[in-house]
Enzyme design. Structure first.
Site, short mmCIF file in Angstrom:
data_model
loop_
_atom_site.label_atom_id
_atom_site.label_comp_id
_atom_site.label_asym_id
_atom_site.label_seq_id
_atom_site.Cartn_x
_atom_site.Cartn_y
_atom_site.Cartn_z
N GLY A 286 1.63 -1.16 13.16
CA GLY A 286 0.64 -1.60 12.20
C GLY A 286 1.20 -1.54 10.78
O GLY A 286 2.25 -0.97 10.53
N GLY B 204 6.01 5.96 13.48
CA GLY B 204 5.58 7.26 12.98
C GLY B 204 5.48 7.30 11.47
O GLY B 204 4.70 6.56 10.87
N CYS C 112 3.82 -1.84 1.50
CA CYS C 112 2.55 -1.70 2.23
C CYS C 112 1.47 -2.63 1.69
O CYS C 112 0.27 -2.39 1.89
CB CYS C 112 2.07 -0.26 2.20
#
Length: 266
Positions: A90, A177, A195
């Site tokens: 994701g 992770g 991001c």
């Protein structure tokens, strides 16, 4: 902004884990290519799901590269200065490179707690507790995944991201992770919108950028201690040689120029 994740349980040591073998803890001494890491991770996750292998936490560094998550937007790749790898995790674009501790967390959530939000919140808590060991106040934000550090000296509402989280699940076993910025070259983030956060009040930082000169082995010790407090006991991966960590100690001595550049930006 009130963060509802603050109210979640941050403990995946449930009754279901009573019969679960201790998670294996692996530290790679030299940079690992993204392709090699992804292949090894995929294979290990299948083995965990089939009950043929223990859970694994794998700490490593990558050579400079960008990865794009399932929500990545093409316009957020400003300049492909390094190889770009599409992933199944994701999130959006992020950077990995020397001086950044990446931890790939392969955990069987079906046997622990099949709750994705709780898992993400626990990963955040793991990072927050690790940063606290170095007197850094990391915080979570309701509208942004990851761990952030307030920078009031730069103006009202200014914050920098110090750690990122991106996960994927396969048969309720986690892949990918976290990444924690210890002493990377922060200019490498300029090739992307990290991001997907384009607001100029939000940037990226590292322990070195904040004035905390710590080595990767020191960070690794804090990560392991805080992981065990949230996820349970670990044991050294039998594939890791007895002198694991030596190369990181040597590498840190050769990152002096990079450290000076980071300090100059503070």
């Amino acid at each position: 902004m009130v963060n509802v994740r603050d109210g979640l349980a941050f403990d995946l040591k449930t009754q279901k884990t009573a019969g679960l073998p201790a998670a294996e803890w692996r530290v790679s001494d030299v940079p690992v290519s993204y392709e090699s890491a992804l292949t090894a991770m995929e294979q290990r996750v299948v083995a965990i799901a089939e009950g043929r292998a223990a859970e694994l936490v794998w700490l490593l560094e990558h050579p400079p590269l960008y990865t794009s998550g399932t929500s990545a937007r093409a316009e957020d790749l400003i300049e492909a200065r390094f190889p770009v790898h599409a992933t199944g995790r994701g999130g959006q674009f992020t950077y990995h490179g020397p001086g950044q501790r990446v931890a790939y967390v392969m955990i069987d959530l079906k046997r622990r707690a099949p709750d994705v939000r709780r898992f993400v919140a626990t990963l955040e808590e793991w990072l927050i507790r690790t940063l606290a060991a170095f007197n850094v106040r990391g915080e979570r934000r309701e509208d942004r995944i990851g761990v952030w550090v307030a920078r009031p000296e730069r103006g009202i509402g200014h914050e920098d991201k110090i750690a990122a989280i991106g996960i994927r699940l396969k048969r309720w076993v986690s892949l990918h992770g976290i990444s924690l910025n210890v002493d990377p070259d922060l200019s490498h983030f300029a090739g992307i919108v990290p991001c997907g956060v384009a607001d100029t009040r939000f940037g990226v930082t590292s322990l070195t950028d904040l004035g905390h000169l710590v080595s990767l082995p020191e960070v690794d010790m804090a990560l392991r201690r805080e992981f065990e407090g949230l996820f349970g006991a670990t044991k050294v991966d039998p594939l890791v040689p007895a002198k694991a960590g030596t190369q990181f100690l040597l590498d840190s001595r050769f990152r002096g120029n990079e450290r000076s550049q980071c300090q100059a930006r503070t």
